[in-house]
Design an enzyme around this catalytic site. Structure first.
Site, PDB file in Angstrom:
ATOM      1  N   SER A 238       0.836  -1.193   0.000  1.00  0.00           N
ATOM      2  CA  SER A 238       0.000   0.000   0.000  1.00  0.00           C
ATOM      3  C   SER A 238       0.881   1.258   0.000  1.00  0.00           C
ATOM      4  O   SER A 238       1.671   1.477  -0.912  1.00  0.00           O
ATOM      5  CB  SER A 238      -0.954  -0.046   1.198  1.00  0.00           C
ATOM      6  OG  SER A 238      -1.930   0.945   1.087  1.00  0.00           O
ATOM      7  N   ASP A 356      -9.751  -6.397  -3.539  1.00  0.00           N
ATOM      8  CA  ASP A 356      -9.309  -5.153  -2.917  1.00  0.00           C
ATOM      9  C   ASP A 356     -10.258  -4.015  -3.293  1.00  0.00           C
ATOM     10  O   ASP A 356     -10.473  -3.743  -4.477  1.00  0.00           O
ATOM     11  CB  ASP A 356      -7.885  -4.833  -3.355  1.00  0.00           C
ATOM     12  CG  ASP A 356      -7.273  -3.691  -2.564  1.00  0.00           C
ATOM     13  OD1 ASP A 356      -7.965  -3.135  -1.693  1.00  0.00           O
ATOM     14  OD2 ASP A 356      -6.105  -3.362  -2.806  1.00  0.00           O
ATOM     15  N   HIS A 384      -7.018  -6.421   0.092  1.00  0.00           N
ATOM     16  CA  HIS A 384      -5.954  -5.452   0.330  1.00  0.00           C
ATOM     17  C   HIS A 384      -4.877  -6.021   1.250  1.00  0.00           C
ATOM     18  O   HIS A 384      -3.692  -5.757   1.044  1.00  0.00           O
ATOM     19  CB  HIS A 384      -6.554  -4.176   0.938  1.00  0.00           C
ATOM     20  CG  HIS A 384      -5.589  -3.020   0.947  1.00  0.00           C
ATOM     21  ND1 HIS A 384      -5.144  -2.409  -0.200  1.00  0.00           N
ATOM     22  CD2 HIS A 384      -4.978  -2.372   1.980  1.00  0.00           C
ATOM     23  CE1 HIS A 384      -4.315  -1.434   0.110  1.00  0.00           C
ATOM     24  NE2 HIS A 384      -4.191  -1.398   1.415  1.00  0.00           N
TER      25      HIS A 384
END
Length: 454
Positions: A238, A356, A384
């Site tokens: 991320s 995600d 995610h």
């Protein structure tokens, strides 16, 4: 959850400050954890594991080399044109580390606006003179030419010159990499995983300027300089992918490979003006149970007891409201645009969880098109937090990528194809050399007749 709402409501009524942030208490043993002071009063917790290697193996192979030759042209209307100048690099990229063919591994020409870039071809017997002046008026705003030869080799756990760096994102901690740290340390790899400021057990300053992108990137740069080896592999998740990209630009010769897990597209970072994280800290504290529930729903493909336990054990999304607000408002990085990513020459593996809801799959596909040496892998059962949901699949993909090296055929192999013809030529030459023996008597007669004539 009702108790959390009551505490938040009392906090709002009593105007209790929620800006007092302290490191999250952890019950983990101190083995393998170090506390590094990157700046005076700024201490980061780092998990550093150096495995006991029974057999120390130094890397002696040459590996493969790829010519990174590409021309990047940017026009004033925002159009981006990327041209790979070396065909050998593009052909080698079509082979995935595990032998599979990837259609989105590379791109030779990439345009942000296809309608304005390639005009329609004129019909037979007609000249398209009206569009020629437009092409001449288009002047590039910036042109970048990359020409280098990059050596890529296999990285094994027994190689003492290899180090793995794991960097988490917003709301996470080094504990989210628990499965990966244990797996690769058992294989003999040296692993390093830091806690970002305000996360995990790292110190949490009470000023918002301590959580800007540049402040956190400087922390990661100092951590990298402290633990870096000759060949280093960066693994980011991320928001942590941006720090990996920053380090790859700062130290291109030391970064050997890189992994991006749900990192998003190659766009410059800029905080959103209309975001829930712009609310006052006390209001965010009141909404923290709702934010935790929404993160669980969007970050995991399944919302069961197992996923809740993973969040609790790995300190995921367990940060204060002040740190969360400062982290989201401090994501300002205008340099990290498409050109910045297109200049990377390091091999990159992109891992994306199909469920995600934070990062669409189109963004990772765009990243795979912009990057020169990129491989995209999709996991259907992940979201995610795919490294926590599918640890075995992620570990397998990462390990295969670490051991991958380009199999460029050597030049002498091409000569082996002509060896049979050379053998035939040699046999013909031998026959030809044996044929003069048959005509020697005639030659002798001619010489005798010549002697008689004399």
């Amino acid at each position: 959850m009702l108790t959390s709402f009551m505490e938040s409501f009392l906090c709002c009524l009593t105007s209790k400050s929620a800006n007092i942030v302290v490191p999250v208490e952890t019950s983990e043993p101190a083995d393998g954890h170090e506390f590094v002071e990157v700046k005076p009063g700024r201490v980061l917790r780092v998990r550093h594991i150096i495995p006991d290697r029974s057999v120390v193996e130094e890397y002696t192979g040459q590996g493969g080399s790829i010519s990174c030759k590409r021309k990047i042209t940017v026009y004033r209307n925002g159009q981006l044109f990327i041209e790979n100048l070396d065909d050998r690099a593009s052909t080698e990229l079509k082979n995935h580390p595990n032998g599979e063919t990837q259609s989105n591994s590379n791109v030779e020409v990439d345009l942000t606006d296809c309608d304005n870039s390639s005009p329609p071809a004129p019909a037979a017997g007609q000249t398209n003179q009206s569009q020629q002046p437009r092409r001449r008026r288009r002047k590039p705003k910036r042109t970048v030419v990359i020409d280098c030869e990059r050596k890529i080799s296999s990285c094994k756990g027994t190689h003492t010159d290899v180090a793995l760096f794991f960097i988490h994102g917003v709301g996470g901690s080094l504990d989210i990499w628990g499965s990966q740290l244990d797996f690769f340390s058992r294989l003999g790899y040296e692993v390093i995983a830091p806690d970002l400021a305000g996360h995990g057990a790292s110190s949490a300053p009470q000023i918002a300027a301590a959580y800007t992108f540049y402040a956190l990137a400087e922390d990661m740069r100092l951590i990298f300089k402290r633990y870096a080896r000759k060949r280093n592999i960066l693994i980011g998740h991320s928001y942590g992918v941006s720090f990996c990209t920053f380090l790859a630009h700062e130290y291109p010769e030391q970064i050997h490979k890189m992994v991006m897990i749900n990192g998003g597209g190659p766009t410059a970072l800029e905080p959103s003006l209309c975001s829930i994280f712009n609310l006052p800290t006390c209001v965010l504290y009141c909404l923290s149970p709702l934010l935790a529930w929404s993160f669980l729903k969007a970050g995991f493909a399944k919302q069961g007891t197992k996923e809740k336990q993973l969040l609790k054990q790995n300190n995921a999304f367990n940060v204060s409201s002040f740190v969360l607000r400062a982290m989201m408002s401090g994501q300002y990085w205008p340099e990290g645009d498409e050109i910045y990513h297109a200049e990377l020459t390091v091999p990159i593996l992109l891992v994306h969880g199909m469920h995600d809801k934070f990062v669409p799959v189109e963004e990772d596909q765009r990243m795979a098109e912009i990057l020169l040496l990129a491989f995209l892998k999709l996991l259907e059962d992940g979201s995610h937090m795919v490294m926590m949901e599918c640890p075995k699949a992620v570990n397998t993909l990462l390990h295969e990528f670490f051991l991958w090296e380009p199999a460029i055929p050597p030049l002498p192999k091409k000569e082996s194809k002509t060896r049979p013809e050379t053998a035939k030529a040699q046999s013909d030459n031998n026959k030809a050399s044996s044929e003069p023996d048959k005509v020697r008597p005639a030659t002798a007669r001619q010489t005798s007749s010549n002697d008689g004539a004399e």
